[in-house]
Design an enzyme around this catalytic site. Structure first.
Site, PDB file in Angstrom:
ATOM      1  CG  ASP A  50      -1.855  -1.225   1.209  1.00  0.00           C
ATOM      2  OD1 ASP A  50      -3.065  -1.047   1.002  1.00  0.00           O
ATOM      3  OD2 ASP A  50      -1.375  -2.364   1.410  1.00  0.00           O
ATOM      4  CG  ASP A 107      -3.953  -1.340  -2.620  1.00  0.00           C
ATOM      5  OD1 ASP A 107      -4.449  -1.910  -3.602  1.00  0.00           O
ATOM      6  OD2 ASP A 107      -4.607  -1.077  -1.581  1.00  0.00           O
ATOM      7  CE1 TYR A 109      -4.320   3.201  -1.716  1.00  0.00           C
ATOM      8  CE2 TYR A 109      -2.040   2.649  -2.171  1.00  0.00           C
ATOM      9  CZ  TYR A 109      -3.191   2.472  -1.423  1.00  0.00           C
ATOM     10  OH  TYR A 109      -3.205   1.576  -0.400  1.00  0.00           O
ATOM     11  CG  ASN A 166      -8.360  -2.293  -2.648  1.00  0.00           C
ATOM     12  OD1 ASN A 166      -7.380  -2.657  -1.990  1.00  0.00           O
ATOM     13  ND2 ASN A 166      -8.949  -1.128  -2.439  1.00  0.00           N
ATOM     14  CG  HIS A 200      -4.337  -6.168  -1.272  1.00  0.00           C
ATOM     15  ND1 HIS A 200      -3.265  -5.331  -1.047  1.00  0.00           N
ATOM     16  CD2 HIS A 200      -5.448  -5.383  -1.173  1.00  0.00           C
ATOM     17  CE1 HIS A 200      -3.695  -4.113  -0.823  1.00  0.00           C
ATOM     18  NE2 HIS A 200      -5.020  -4.107  -0.890  1.00  0.00           N
ATOM     19  CG  HIS A 245     -10.037  -2.868   4.580  1.00  0.00           C
ATOM     20  ND1 HIS A 245     -10.943  -2.478   3.622  1.00  0.00           N
ATOM     21  CD2 HIS A 245      -8.995  -1.990   4.505  1.00  0.00           C
ATOM     22  CE1 HIS A 245     -10.469  -1.419   2.982  1.00  0.00           C
ATOM     23  NE2 HIS A 245      -9.310  -1.104   3.493  1.00  0.00           N
ATOM     24  CG  HIS A 291      -7.218  -4.464   2.027  1.00  0.00           C
ATOM     25  ND1 HIS A 291      -7.498  -3.567   1.025  1.00  0.00           N
ATOM     26  CD2 HIS A 291      -8.431  -4.957   2.433  1.00  0.00           C
ATOM     27  CE1 HIS A 291      -8.801  -3.509   0.830  1.00  0.00           C
ATOM     28  NE2 HIS A 291      -9.383  -4.336   1.669  1.00  0.00           N
ATOM     29  CB  VAL A 292      -5.449  -3.245   7.395  1.00  0.00           C
ATOM     30  CG1 VAL A 292      -5.694  -2.386   8.640  1.00  0.00           C
ATOM     31  CG2 VAL A 292      -6.610  -4.179   7.146  1.00  0.00           C
ATOM     32  CG  HIS A 293      -4.023   2.108   4.591  1.00  0.00           C
ATOM     33  ND1 HIS A 293      -4.728   3.109   3.969  1.00  0.00           N
ATOM     34  CD2 HIS A 293      -3.863   1.136   3.655  1.00  0.00           C
ATOM     35  CE1 HIS A 293      -4.980   2.762   2.721  1.00  0.00           C
ATOM     36  NE2 HIS A 293      -4.465   1.563   2.511  1.00  0.00           N
TER      37      HIS A 293
END
Length: 485
Positions: A171, A198, A201, A238, A323, A333, A360-362
C-alpha cells in the site's frame, strides 16, 4: 547410575513430556500489545508533481519507470520493464558482468494502451534468462545519448541454507510518507521486495480526464530508485482493479497488467495475478484476493497443484503473499478476508506455511500462530485457537498512501493478535539458514526508521522434523530407561 522404572511409568512420563513441549510451543506467549505510539509529523500529503522524486530522465525518449522482477521459477532470469514516452524506440537490453563491456543482449516486446482519454507511453518488457546465480549484472537500455545504465544481483542457487534478505512493502502510494518508507527500505540491505499490493493509487486521481494514467507514470518514476536495481515480486490489490464504468473502463487490472508483468507461466499458472517463484531458500506463492478462488476455479486448482510442487528439502521456507489479511483486528476492512480464510487456511496448515504477508489495512499487525479450522457448523471450536502448525499472519499495509492510517483497532485486542500499531513503515525477513530467520518491522514515522517489532521465525518444516525426531527418541528411550538432553 539412573534407576530403572517400569515401562508404564516411562510411557506416562514420555506422554507428559511431549504434552508439555507441544503445549509450551503453542501457549507460551505474551499478552498482545497495542502500541501507544502517536505520530506527530507528515500527514498523508501527495508529493508535488514537480518534485525531483518524479523527475523525467534527460534525453529524447529516454527510458523511464524502469523495474525488474524475477523472470522464471528458480531465479536465473529477470524481466526488465520500462517506458518510452514519445516513440517505441528499441526494446533491446544489453547486459554483462562488467561496466565497460556488455557481452550479451536480449530483445523484448513493446505495447501501449488507453484508459479513457489517457494514452500510455510505450511499455517494454524484456526477458533475460540463462543467468548465473550470485552474480552482479550491468544492463543498458535505450539508444545513443538517451540510453541509461543500471545493475542487479542474481540470488544464490536454490539451497536449503542459502541466506537471503527480503523486504516487505504494501500500500505504498506516492506521498511524503511513501518516500520515507522507500528511502528507509533502501537502507535496510534488503535484496528483493515482496510487494503485497496497492501500488500507485492512481485510481484515486480522477481530477482530470487523464490523471488516472499519469499517476501510474509518476509512481513508476518514483520507485525506480529501487525497482531498477532489484526485483520486486508483485501482487495486485484493490486499487489495481480500476473498474470505472462511468469512464467506460470495465476491464479489471488493465493498467496493472500492461505495466507490471509476472513470470506466471513458469509456475504453470493461467493468470499473471497468481503465480509462484523459488528464490534462494524460499518458495513464494502469490495469491489474488480479487480473483475467483473458491473450489474448482482456476486459482484454486492451480494452488492445489503448486503446493504439491513445493520441495521443503530444497526450499524450507514457504511464504504466501496476498492483499487482504486473513486475520485483522482493525476496524478498517474487518472480516474482509474471511471468505479466502475459509477456503485456504486449512491448506496453509497442512503444507506448513511459515508466514503469510498481507496489506490492505493501513496499519501494522502481527498474529500468533493460530487457526480457526476446527469448527464445522455443527461442532468444534468456534473461535481461533493456538495452533503450532499454523503460519504467522503479518499485515504490512502501511507503506504511506494518501488515504492515511487505519487508526481504529478493535477493543479489546483479540487473543490472536500479538502486536499492532497504526504507523507507516516496512518489514524485512532475513533468512539465515534452513531453520530460522530474523523478522523486523520498522516504523518510519517522524522521519526516522525505528525497529519496532521483531522476532525469530523458525521454519515450520524443520521444526516439525525436529519434533518427530524428538518423539522417536523418547519412544526408543522409554523401552529401557528415561534419558535427558
Amino acid at each position: 547410575m539412573m534407576p530403572k522404572v517400569s515401562r508404564t511409568q516411562s510411557l506416562l512420563v514420555l506422554l507428559a513430556f511431549i504434552s508439555f513441549v507441544l503445549l509450551s510451543s503453542v501457549n507460551s506467549r505474551n499478552a498482545g500489545i497495542t502500541s501507544t505510539f502517536i505520530r506527530s509529523e507528515w500527514p498523508s500529503v501527495d508529493i508535488p508533481l514537480d518534485n525531483d522524486a518524479f523527475a523525467v530522465p534527460k534525453g529524447h525518449n529516454a527510458p523511464q519507470q524502469v523495474h525488474i522482477t524475477q523472470g522464471d521459477y528458480d531465479g536465473k532470469a529477470v524481466i526488465i520493464s520500462w517506458v518510452t514516452a514519445d516513440e517505441p524506440g528499441p526494446s533491446k537490453v544489453q547486459y554483462g558482468t562488467s561496466t565497460t563491456r556488455y557481452d550479451f543482449f536480449a530483445e523484448g516486446t513493446v505495447r501501449n494502451y488507453t484508459f479513457y482519454k489517457y494514452k500510455s507511453g510505450y511499455i517494454h518488457h524484456c526477458l533475460i534468462d540463462g543467468l548465473k546465480y550470485n552474480t552482479k549484472y550491468y544492463y543498458k537500455i535505450g539508444s545513443s545519448d538517451s540510453s541509461r545504465e543500471f545493475w542487479f544481483q542474481t540470488p544464490p542457487k536454490i539451497d536449503p541454507d542459502a541466506p537471503y534478505k527480503f523486504g516487505i512493502i504494501g500500500d505504498l502510494g506516492q506521498t511524503y510518507n511513501s518516500l520515507s518508507t522507500l528511502e528507509h527500505y533502501m537502507q535496510s540491505g534488503g535484496q528483493t521486495v515482496l510487494f503485497v499490493g496497492d501500488l500507485s493509487y492512481a485510481d484515486r486521481y480522477e481530477y482530470t480526464d487523464v490523471d488516472v494514467g499519469l499517476r501510474w507514470d509518476t509512481w513508476g518514476r518514483f520507485v525506480e530508485q529501487s525497482t531498477a536495481y532489484q526485483p520486486w515480486i508483485w501482487s495486485a490489490g484493490n486499487h489495481e482493479i480500476e473498474y470505472m464504468p462511468h469512464m467506460g473502463e470495465v476491464i479489471p487490472f488493465k493498467s496493472y497488467l500492461h505495466r507490471y508483468t509476472t513470470p506466471y507461466m513458469a509456475s504453470k499458472s493461467s493468470s499473471p495475478l497468481w503465480y509462484a517463484i523459488r528464490r534462494a531458500s524460499a518458495h513464494i506463492i502469490v495469491l489474488s484476493s480479487y480473483s475467483p478462488f473458491v473450489k474448482y476455479t482456476p486459482q484454486w486448482m492451480w494452488l492445489k497443484e503448486e503446493f504439491g510442487r513445493v520441495d521443503r528439502e530444497k526450499t524450507p521456507w514457504l511464504i504466501i503473499l496476498m492483499h487482504v489479511p486473513i486475520y485483522n483486528s482493525n476496524e478498517a476492512h474487518y472480516m474482509e478476508g474471511e471468505s479466502i480464510r475459509a477456503e485456504f487456511e486449512s491448506w496453509f496448515i497442512r503444507y506448513k506455511v511459515d508466514v503469510v504477508f498481507a496489506g490492505h489495512v493501513h496499519a501494522y499487525e502481527r498474529s500468533y500462530r493460530i487457526s480457526n479450522i476446527r469448527y464445522n457448523v455443527t461442532s468444534g471450536d468456534r473461535y481461533p485457537v493456538p495452533d503450532k502448525l499454523a503460519p504467522v499472519y503479518i499485515t504490512v499495509g502501511d507503506g504511506g498512501n494518501q488515504e492515511g492510517l487505519a487508526g481504529r483497532f478493535r477493543d479489546p485486542q483479540p487473543d490472536y493478535s500479538a502486536f499492532r500499531e497504526a504507523s507507516y513503515g516496512h518489514s524485512t525477513l532475513e533468512i539465515k539458514n534452513r531453520t530460522h530467520a530474523i523478522y523486523h518491522w520498522n516504523r518510519n514515522d517522524d522521519g526516522k526508521k525505528v525497529a519496532t517489532d521483531s522476532f525469530i521465525l523458525h521454519s515450520q518444516y524443520w521444526a516439525s522434523n525436529r519434533r518427530r525426531k524428538l518423539k522417536k527418541h523418547y519412544l526408543r528411550s522409554a523401552v529401557g530407561h528415561i534419558t535427558t538432553y
